[in-house]
Design a protein around this motif. Structure first.
Motif, PDB file in Angstrom:
ATOM      1  N   MET A  19       0.858  -1.179   0.000  1.00  0.00           N
ATOM      2  CA  MET A  19       0.000   0.000   0.000  1.00  0.00           C
ATOM      3  C   MET A  19       0.895   1.230   0.000  1.00  0.00           C
ATOM      4  SD  MET A  19      -2.549   1.506   2.908  1.00  0.00           S
ATOM      5  CE  MET A  19      -1.170   2.419   3.636  1.00  0.00           C
ATOM      6  N   LYS A  20       0.595   2.182  -0.846  1.00  0.00           N
ATOM      7  CA  LYS A  20       1.399   3.401  -0.886  1.00  0.00           C
ATOM      8  C   LYS A  20       0.494   4.606  -1.098  1.00  0.00           C
ATOM      9  CE  LYS A  20       5.625   5.440  -2.718  1.00  0.00           C
ATOM     10  NZ  LYS A  20       6.750   5.324  -3.689  1.00  0.00           N
ATOM     11  N   ILE A  21       0.635   5.588  -0.198  1.00  0.00           N
ATOM     12  CA  ILE A  21      -0.201   6.792  -0.260  1.00  0.00           C
ATOM     13  C   ILE A  21       0.649   8.034   0.027  1.00  0.00           C
ATOM     14  CG2 ILE A  21      -2.349   5.631   0.410  1.00  0.00           C
ATOM     15  CD1 ILE A  21      -1.909   6.694   3.263  1.00  0.00           C
ATOM     16  N   ASN A  22       0.103   9.178  -0.388  1.00  0.00           N
ATOM     17  CA  ASN A  22       0.712  10.468  -0.102  1.00  0.00           C
ATOM     18  C   ASN A  22      -0.372  11.439   0.349  1.00  0.00           C
ATOM     19  OD1 ASN A  22       3.535   9.970  -1.350  1.00  0.00           O
ATOM     20  ND2 ASN A  22       2.140   9.461  -3.021  1.00  0.00           N
ATOM     21  N   CYS A  23      -0.072  12.221   1.375  1.00  0.00           N
ATOM     22  CA  CYS A  23      -1.038  13.205   1.859  1.00  0.00           C
ATOM     23  C   CYS A  23      -0.322  14.272   2.681  1.00  0.00           C
ATOM     24  CB  CYS A  23      -2.141  12.549   2.699  1.00  0.00           C
ATOM     25  SG  CYS A  23      -1.508  11.659   4.134  1.00  0.00           S
ATOM     26  N   LYS A  24      -1.013  15.358   2.943  1.00  0.00           N
ATOM     27  CA  LYS A  24      -0.434  16.413   3.777  1.00  0.00           C
ATOM     28  C   LYS A  24      -0.474  16.006   5.251  1.00  0.00           C
ATOM     29  CE  LYS A  24      -1.217  20.523   0.922  1.00  0.00           C
ATOM     30  NZ  LYS A  24      -1.571  19.856  -0.324  1.00  0.00           N
ATOM     31  N   LYS A  25       0.558  16.405   5.993  1.00  0.00           N
ATOM     32  CA  LYS A  25       0.636  16.079   7.418  1.00  0.00           C
ATOM     33  C   LYS A  25      -0.594  16.590   8.166  1.00  0.00           C
ATOM     34  CE  LYS A  25       1.686  17.148  11.887  1.00  0.00           C
ATOM     35  NZ  LYS A  25       2.897  17.579  12.543  1.00  0.00           N
ATOM     36  N   SER A  76      -7.713  13.602   2.462  1.00  0.00           N
ATOM     37  CA  SER A  76      -7.316  14.048   1.126  1.00  0.00           C
ATOM     38  C   SER A  76      -5.889  13.588   0.836  1.00  0.00           C
ATOM     39  CB  SER A  76      -7.382  15.572   1.029  1.00  0.00           C
ATOM     40  OG  SER A  76      -8.707  16.025   1.221  1.00  0.00           O
ATOM     41  N   GLY A  77      -5.666  13.135  -0.392  1.00  0.00           N
ATOM     42  CA  GLY A  77      -4.335  12.687  -0.759  1.00  0.00           C
ATOM     43  C   GLY A  77      -4.377  11.900  -2.061  1.00  0.00           C
ATOM     44  N   PRO A 100       7.154  16.957  10.866  1.00  0.00           N
ATOM     45  CA  PRO A 100       7.135  18.354  10.437  1.00  0.00           C
ATOM     46  C   PRO A 100       5.981  18.587   9.457  1.00  0.00           C
ATOM     47  CG  PRO A 100       8.862  17.163   9.279  1.00  0.00           C
ATOM     48  CD  PRO A 100       8.306  16.214  10.311  1.00  0.00           C
ATOM     49  N   ALA A 101       5.609  19.823   9.264  1.00  0.00           N
ATOM     50  CA  ALA A 101       4.569  20.151   8.284  1.00  0.00           C
ATOM     51  C   ALA A 101       5.081  19.816   6.889  1.00  0.00           C
ATOM     52  CB  ALA A 101       4.201  21.624   8.385  1.00  0.00           C
ATOM     53  N   GLY A 102       4.200  19.317   6.065  1.00  0.00           N
ATOM     54  CA  GLY A 102       4.611  18.987   4.702  1.00  0.00           C
ATOM     55  C   GLY A 102       3.929  17.738   4.187  1.00  0.00           C
ATOM     56  N   GLU A 103       4.461  17.207   3.074  1.00  0.00           N
ATOM     57  CA  GLU A 103       3.901  16.018   2.425  1.00  0.00           C
ATOM     58  C   GLU A 103       4.389  14.757   3.127  1.00  0.00           C
ATOM     59  OE1 GLU A 103       1.568  14.524  -0.949  1.00  0.00           O
ATOM     60  OE2 GLU A 103       1.866  16.536  -0.152  1.00  0.00           O
ATOM     61  N   VAL A 104       3.448  13.864   3.426  1.00  0.00           N
ATOM     62  CA  VAL A 104       3.777  12.591   4.078  1.00  0.00           C
ATOM     63  C   VAL A 104       3.537  11.454   3.092  1.00  0.00           C
ATOM     64  CG1 VAL A 104       3.243  11.008   5.978  1.00  0.00           C
ATOM     65  CG2 VAL A 104       3.095  13.485   6.337  1.00  0.00           C
ATOM     66  N   SER A 105       4.489  10.536   3.021  1.00  0.00           N
ATOM     67  CA  SER A 105       4.269   9.324   2.219  1.00  0.00           C
ATOM     68  C   SER A 105       4.310   8.115   3.143  1.00  0.00           C
ATOM     69  CB  SER A 105       5.328   9.193   1.116  1.00  0.00           C
ATOM     70  OG  SER A 105       6.577   8.830   1.662  1.00  0.00           O
ATOM     71  N   ILE A 106       3.400   7.176   2.892  1.00  0.00           N
ATOM     72  CA  ILE A 106       3.370   5.924   3.656  1.00  0.00           C
ATOM     73  C   ILE A 106       3.453   4.776   2.654  1.00  0.00           C
ATOM     74  CG2 ILE A 106       2.084   4.470   5.273  1.00  0.00           C
ATOM     75  CD1 ILE A 106       0.701   6.988   6.300  1.00  0.00           C
ATOM     76  N   ASP A 107       4.502   3.979   2.769  1.00  0.00           N
ATOM     77  CA  ASP A 107       4.730   2.854   1.865  1.00  0.00           C
ATOM     78  C   ASP A 107       4.809   1.598   2.726  1.00  0.00           C
ATOM     79  OD1 ASP A 107       5.415   1.095  -0.106  1.00  0.00           O
ATOM     80  OD2 ASP A 107       7.154   2.208  -0.836  1.00  0.00           O
ATOM     81  N   ALA A 108       3.810   0.711   2.585  1.00  0.00           N
ATOM     82  CA  ALA A 108       3.722  -0.458   3.464  1.00  0.00           C
ATOM     83  C   ALA A 108       3.695  -1.752   2.666  1.00  0.00           C
ATOM     84  CB  ALA A 108       2.471  -0.365   4.330  1.00  0.00           C
ATOM     85  N   GLN A 109       4.471  -2.727   3.141  1.00  0.00           N
ATOM     86  CA  GLN A 109       4.400  -4.085   2.588  1.00  0.00           C
ATOM     87  C   GLN A 109       5.113  -5.045   3.524  1.00  0.00           C
ATOM     88  OE1 GLN A 109       6.491  -4.798  -1.101  1.00  0.00           O
ATOM     89  NE2 GLN A 109       7.877  -3.067  -0.758  1.00  0.00           N
ATOM     90  N   GLU A 110       4.645  -6.281   3.537  1.00  0.00           N
ATOM     91  CA  GLU A 110       5.257  -7.363   4.299  1.00  0.00           C
ATOM     92  C   GLU A 110       5.479  -7.001   5.763  1.00  0.00           C
ATOM     93  OE1 GLU A 110       8.758  -8.530   2.198  1.00  0.00           O
ATOM     94  OE2 GLU A 110       7.632  -9.306   0.491  1.00  0.00           O
ATOM     95  N   GLY A 111       4.423  -6.456   6.405  1.00  0.00           N
ATOM     96  CA  GLY A 111       4.463  -6.229   7.848  1.00  0.00           C
ATOM     97  C   GLY A 111       5.211  -5.005   8.306  1.00  0.00           C
ATOM     98  N   GLN A 112       5.586  -4.136   7.373  1.00  0.00           N
ATOM     99  CA  GLN A 112       6.313  -2.929   7.760  1.00  0.00           C
ATOM    100  C   GLN A 112       5.861  -1.755   6.908  1.00  0.00           C
ATOM    101  OE1 GLN A 112      10.639  -2.887   8.893  1.00  0.00           O
ATOM    102  NE2 GLN A 112      10.849  -1.682   7.013  1.00  0.00           N
ATOM    103  N   ALA A 113       5.799  -0.576   7.538  1.00  0.00           N
ATOM    104  CA  ALA A 113       5.451   0.645   6.814  1.00  0.00           C
ATOM    105  C   ALA A 113       6.560   1.654   6.980  1.00  0.00           C
ATOM    106  CB  ALA A 113       4.140   1.215   7.330  1.00  0.00           C
ATOM    107  N   THR A 114       6.908   2.305   5.893  1.00  0.00           N
ATOM    108  CA  THR A 114       7.881   3.395   5.926  1.00  0.00           C
ATOM    109  C   THR A 114       7.123   4.707   5.804  1.00  0.00           C
ATOM    110  OG1 THR A 114       9.600   2.024   4.914  1.00  0.00           O
ATOM    111  CG2 THR A 114       9.893   4.412   4.799  1.00  0.00           C
ATOM    112  N   VAL A 115       7.299   5.546   6.803  1.00  0.00           N
ATOM    113  CA  VAL A 115       6.633   6.854   6.821  1.00  0.00           C
ATOM    114  C   VAL A 115       7.704   7.914   6.625  1.00  0.00           C
ATOM    115  CG1 VAL A 115       5.175   8.436   8.137  1.00  0.00           C
ATOM    116  CG2 VAL A 115       4.917   5.959   8.443  1.00  0.00           C
ATOM    117  N   LYS A 116       7.548   8.734   5.572  1.00  0.00           N
ATOM    118  CA  LYS A 116       8.520   9.778   5.272  1.00  0.00           C
ATOM    119  C   LYS A 116       7.838  11.141   5.234  1.00  0.00           C
ATOM    120  CE  LYS A 116      11.564   6.923   2.359  1.00  0.00           C
ATOM    121  NZ  LYS A 116      12.126   6.783   0.990  1.00  0.00           N
ATOM    122  N   CYS A 117       8.561  12.127   5.757  1.00  0.00           N
ATOM    123  CA  CYS A 117       8.107  13.512   5.663  1.00  0.00           C
ATOM    124  C   CYS A 117       9.356  14.393   5.694  1.00  0.00           C
ATOM    125  CB  CYS A 117       7.163  13.870   6.805  1.00  0.00           C
ATOM    126  SG  CYS A 117       6.489  15.544   6.692  1.00  0.00           S
TER     127      CYS A 117
END
Length: 386
Positions: A19-25, A76-77, A100-117
């Motif tokens: 699963m991969k999504i992008n949205c504002k913090k 929204s995203g 921090p304020a800004g764009e957040v991406s969540i990339d999840a697979q195989e029991g782990q999610a990477t959250v970047k901002c």
């Protein structure tokens, strides 16, 4: 089956679990705080202590569900890869709050999610969303519509008199009674009754349901005060659904027949008294300075011809104050739990309040002339409290 075909299937299966999504913090944080209200702190089903994140073709949804109340909201995203995950609510809510304020991406697979901002990156454990208990399906057949403002105010003006005693489930909820274009909301805890009457814009099918107080408390936190924004409320035999545009909340109803409220309300009175709400409230508030310790001491109302003396006497000290009143009827000496009076006065918006009484051991009624609200408070036996 050829090697290439097998590899393609394996690749597609892995892709489906991603699963991969992008949205504002700010949007993500708002959504998390909304659904967090329905996430249990402790649950026998550990996965329900999570927030469900679902990415569909063009929408991102967050869900919290304690199996009594469920809240689902849209964020929204953009969706790069559809899928669903369940993430620990406590950890995730704190994580999002501290990004921090800004764009957040969540990339999840195989029991782990990477959250970047921006320059921040978190790797956190997640579970498959397939294990999460979804909200019950509520058919949107029967509903009523009222404004955010009216619903929020009606809850505020009644919720304080529900009971927190789980031994009587009826008292932990509020009765929603619909008759034609009227909605009556009632709560009681054995010592007082609160009633709020609303006029609806349309006529609806007659219905009585008991809505859990917890549900209404959380709904009032979600909705705003806008008189121009509507809330649509749907009913089934077992559930109630609040449609708040981007957010829905589904709750179980309390099963059973509510109390006979009409039989509790006196039909006549021997005293009708008008008093300044501000003066009355401030006087009782001052009296409570002497009631900080655990005590059943009442505040005594000595009702005379043109004024009323309020007095309290405890081991800490005593206090008395006279207030001007306009009165019809006899004199009376009556006592009340000051907390019950204060709770009621805090939610009345009029400058003057009207009190109706019959005798020292009978309920006091407070209502406005238009009968939009009614409060009933039981008196305290003064002789036993002395």
């Amino acid at each position: 089956m050829g090697k290439e075909t097998a590899k393609t299937i394996e690749h597609n299966l892995k892709k489906e679990k991603r699963m991969k999504i992008n949205c504002k913090k700010a949007d993500l944080a708002k959504g998390v705080q909304t659904v967090l209200k329905a996430v249990p702190a402790k649950s026998n089903l550990k996965i329900q202590e999570c927030i469900l994140i679902e990415a569909e073709d063009s929408a991102i949804y967050l869900t919290g569900n304690d199996l009594e109340l469920g809240i689902k909201t849209e964020v929204s995203g953009t969706v790069e890869q559809t899928g669903s995950i369940a993430v620990d609510a406590k950890i995730f809510s704190e994580l999002v709050r501290k990004l921090p304020a800004g764009e957040v991406s969540i990339d999840a697979q195989e029991g782990q999610a990477t959250v970047k901002c921006k320059k921040v990156k978190f790797d956190i454990a997640v579970k498959s969303g397939d294990e999460y208990s979804r909200l019950p399906v509520v058919e949107k057949d029967e509903s009523i519509i009222l404004s955010e403002f009216d619903l929020k105010e009606a809850i505020r003006q009644t919720i304080f008199s529900i009971s927190d005693n789980e031994s009587n489930k009826m008292m932990t909820g509020e009765l929603f009674e619909i008759s034609k274009n009227k909605l009556r909301i009632i709560s009681l805890d054995g010592h007082r009754v609160s009633i709020r009457n609303l006029t609806l814009e349309e006529e609806y099918k007659e219905r009585k349901v008991i809505v859990p107080g917890k549900t209404l408390t959380e709904i009032s936190k979600i909705i705003g005060n806008d008189p121009d924004l509507d809330v649509e409320i749907y009913f089934t035999k077992d559930h109630i659904l609040f449609d708040l545009d981007e957010t829905i909340a589904v709750s179980r109803l309390i099963d059973g027949d509510y109390f006979n409220i009409e039989g509790m309300i006196p039909k006549d009175h021997e005293i009708m008294m008008e008093i300044s709400k501000k003066d009355f409230q401030e006087c009782i508030d001052r009296a409570t300075l002497l009631l900080k310790e655990k005590t059943n001491k009442p505040i005594i109302m000595d009702i005379g011809e043109a004024d009323m003396e309020l007095k309290v006497e405890t081991a800490v000290g005593s206090m008395s104050e006279r207030l001007e009143i306009t009165k019809e009827g006899k004199k009376m000496l009556i006592g009340f739990n000051p907390k019950y009076l204060l709770d009621m006065l805090k939610v009345i918006d009029e400058d003057k309040v009207l009190l109706y009484m019959t005798k020292p051991n009978a309920p006091c009624i407070v209502r406005d002339e238009e009968k939009t609200y009614l409060y009933l408070v039981l008196p305290v036996n003064i002789s036993k409290a002395a």
